[in-house]
Enzyme design. Structure first.
Site, mmCIF file in Angstrom:
data_model
loop_
_atom_site.group_PDB
_atom_site.id
_atom_site.type_symbol
_atom_site.label_atom_id
_atom_site.label_comp_id
_atom_site.label_asym_id
_atom_site.label_seq_id
_atom_site.Cartn_x
_atom_site.Cartn_y
_atom_site.Cartn_z
ATOM 1 N N GLU A 1 1.375 0.048 -5.069
ATOM 2 C CA GLU A 1 1.002 1.864 -5.025
ATOM 3 C C GLU A 1 2.247 2.904 -5.575
ATOM 4 O O GLU A 1 3.043 2.969 -4.552
ATOM 5 C CB GLU A 1 0.048 1.655 -4.779
ATOM 6 N N ASP B 1 1.123 -0.928 0.013
ATOM 7 C CA ASP B 1 -0.056 0.100 0.143
ATOM 8 C C ASP B 1 0.740 1.329 -0.032
ATOM 9 O O ASP B 1 1.727 1.203 1.115
ATOM 10 C CB ASP B 1 -0.834 0.062 1.165
#
Ligand code: CA
Length: 640
Positions: A352, A326
């Protein structure tokens, strides 16, 4: 004095053979349990408290831990007797004040809501047959990832799954058979470590959260277990889930959220080592690159070691196959590379490649643009995603799918997996003006994920006067672009059921009525599941769609002349090892009317047209005059 410390260490190693390093929290042994915690150097005292239960009650024992003679940041103690089933907390004193009780940062078992560490015998948490459980052998280029939330997936009555919203749901035949039929070979579960926002003492009431609020990084979430009060239950059930998926040949990927903690003051990081794990701004305030109130400092030795050891622990204890980081862009490049080096080659790592705010770190961050400095690590491509559905900063703007021209080069960027390719005009790509991957497997191809609107909602919100027929056509067109990309394809759970979230784009705490999958849609829209199934089967059977090598893609994939809202390419299957098809033509037409492309004259087998996709072929077509027709708002795939 040194000799005595050494002697203690040797005795502890004999009594508790699993004693690996000083940072383990607790190491259980039937005759004694060893405890350790790392603090900042200026810690003054550490109290260890033993409790009967995971919450409530008074301590049954309180011990002052001993500071290591050689390392002022290390505190240890050993308690004789069999402590199995008990709970513990650490309480560290700084500047004359105890910070508050916590299980430390290395707890591997906890009580309800994760406030106290649990003393258990980990060897008793293995389900039957666990010692023969193996990670399925699937190369990165062959992965097809299915991103799911435990509760979304099974909570609705229509799922027919007994253990609704639980790890065990994924052990049931109904779940496994659905995933196998769809053909995905990796399940990416949304945060499944212990998080804060679901109260585990009230599981009888409906509560929902995605779980991006970490408390204990190395313990499964209690809310997904059948009994969060018994620490071994969540551990065993998590392993049962992994085992069932592995038996079905499906990998398990964990969503990890090391970039921030739920809060600062109450976090295990802060209670153990105040201000060590977080980045600060020049003015002394906490930096907020996560957008969640804080950001961790991966570049610090202790944080980097924590991330590496945590990932390794999930692999060794839970047989996890991969990790989705994340806000990976909050972490530094060096740490991500160190993680890559520390785990086996077949562990798939992606994240990400962005942050949610500016980070207080002057060095190189693990952003998308730096992916070429992180071999073996992939990033999500928002280029392709937004070129298909529309830009992220709007819910209603359309792009290619909505018939908006100018997105073609961004789609081509995604088709080749963000590599350097002579057929892509990078100056016209929406976000990246240069390729960022070394190999196509470093790009995640997708059109929707848990964040933002799901595909159905986005199409409804962005395509004016969309009809029910168009909705399905555009949905299938979008996923065809994804599933034929040379990147690693990724889909949000439920898209195969034409899921919607009633237009809610940030459903992180929305009720089940928004987030649940409606399995009844499988019967209402069977053509959608059939198409997805055929499309995925086609990809798996044909190496041309996942060559896995930038050189091979450059050699064998050639774009046809690009037109507004029409992207087409040719793959020379003859030069792709293992490929049975010869010339393969793929075309995406976002126009509301049919278009044609030019191909060499001859007869071709059609495998994908309109709302049908079947690798065995659905028709043959003669390219008279060298032209074939692509029906409106759909994909065409033909081969000879
Ligand atoms: Ca929890």
């Amino acid at each position: 004095m040194r000799r005595i410390t050494l002697l203690v260490a040797i005795i502890m190693a004999l009594v508790v053979p699993q004693f690996i390093n000083a940072s383990n929290g607790v190491t259980y042994g039937p005759r004694a349990s060893a405890f350790s915690i790392e603090t900042n150097d200026d810690a003054q005292q550490v109290k260890l408290r033993i409790y009967k239960d995971g919450m409530g009650g008074k301590p049954i024992k309180t011990v002052n831990m001993k500071r290591d003679k050689g390392n002022p940041a290390l505190w240890q103690t050993s308690i004789k007797g069999d402590l199995k089933g008990r709970f513990y907390t650490f309480d560290v004193k700084y500047n004359g004040k105890f910070r508050g009780e916590c299980p430390g940062i290395w707890a591997t078992a906890v009580g309800v809501n994760g406030r106290r560490g649990a003393i258990i015998d980990m060897t008793t948490t293995d389900p039957q047959g666990w010692n023969t459980d193996k990670r399925p052998v699937i190369a990165a280029k062959d992965l097809i990832i299915y991103e799911m939330h435990h509760r979304d997936f099974s909570i609705d009555a229509s799922s027919g799954i007994e253990h609704k919203g639980k790890f065990l749901g994924l052990t049931e035949p109904r779940a496994i058979e659905h995933l196998k039929r769809l053909g995905v070979n990796a399940v990416h579960v949304l945060p499944s470590f212990d998080y804060a926002s679901v109260d585990e003492t009230r599981l009888g009431e409906p509560q929902y959260n995605w779980g991006y609020d970490p408390v204990n990084y190395n313990v499964p979430e209690g809310g997904y277990s059948t009994d969060p009060y018994r620490p071994e239950v969540r551990i065993r059930e998590f392993k049962q889930m992994v085992q069932s998926l592995h038996r079905a040949g499906i990998k398990v990927i964990l969503d990890v959220v090391y970039n921030h903690t739920w809060n600062i003051d109450g976090s295990n990081f802060q209670l153990s080592r105040p201000d060590y794990f977080y980045r600060k701004n020049a003015d002394g305030s906490y930096s907020n690159g996560s957008g969640c109130g804080n950001e961790t400092a991966s570049e610090r030795e202790g944080m980097r070691r924590f991330m590496i050891e945590s990932v390794k622990y999930w692999i060794s204890e839970y047989h996890i196959d991969g990790f989705r980081f994340d806000l990976m862009g909050v972490h530094d490049v060096e740490t991500m590379n160190a993680i890559r080096q520390a785990v086996p080659q077949d562990i798939f790592i992606y994240g990400e490649g962005w942050s949610a705010g500016s980070c207080a770190y002057p060095g190189e961050l693990a952003m998308k643009a730096n992916i070429n400095k992180m071999p073996g690590i992939a990033a999500f491509s928002d280029e392709m995603r937004d070129a298909l559905r529309g830009p992220w900063d709007s819910n209603s703007k359309a792009a290619f799918l909505g018939g908006v021209k100018g997105n073609e080069e961004s789609i081509k960027f995604g088709i080749v997996g963000a590599i350097q390719h002579p057929g892509v005009d990078y100056s016209k790509v929406n976000y990246s003006k240069a390729p960022y991957t070394l190999e196509p497997t470093q790009m995640i191809a997708y059109v929707s994920c848990h964040d933002d609107m799901c595909l159905v909602d986005r199409l409804k919100a962005s395509v004016k006067d969309i009809t029910a027929d168009e909705l399905i056509r555009l949905d299938l067109l979008a996923q065809t672009v994804v599933m034929t990309s040379q990147g690693v394809p990724f889909m949000l759970s439920g898209e195969e059921m034409l899921r919607d979230k009633k237009g809610v784009h940030n459903s992180f705490e929305s009720p089940d009525s928004i987030n649940h999958l409606d399995w009844g849609n499988l019967e209402r829209y069977p053509q959608v599941m059939d198409y997805y199934t055929g499309l995925i089967a086609m990809r798996k059977a044909h190496p041309a769609f996942h060559m896995g090598s930038a050189d091979m893609v450059r050699r064998n994939l050639e774009f046809l002349p690009t037109e507004n809202c029409l992207v087409a390419y040719h793959i020379n299957g003859r030069d792709v090892p293992g490929e049975q098809w010869g010339d393969i033509y793929v075309a995406f037409n976002a126009h509301k009317r049919a278009r044609t492309i030019e191909v060499p004259k001859g007869e071709y087998t059609v495998v994908c047209r309109n709302i049908k996709c079947d690798p065995a072929g659905i028709a043959t077509v003669k390219a008279k005059g060298g032209k074939v027709t692509i029906p409106a708002q759909s994909a065409l795939i033909i081969h000879n």
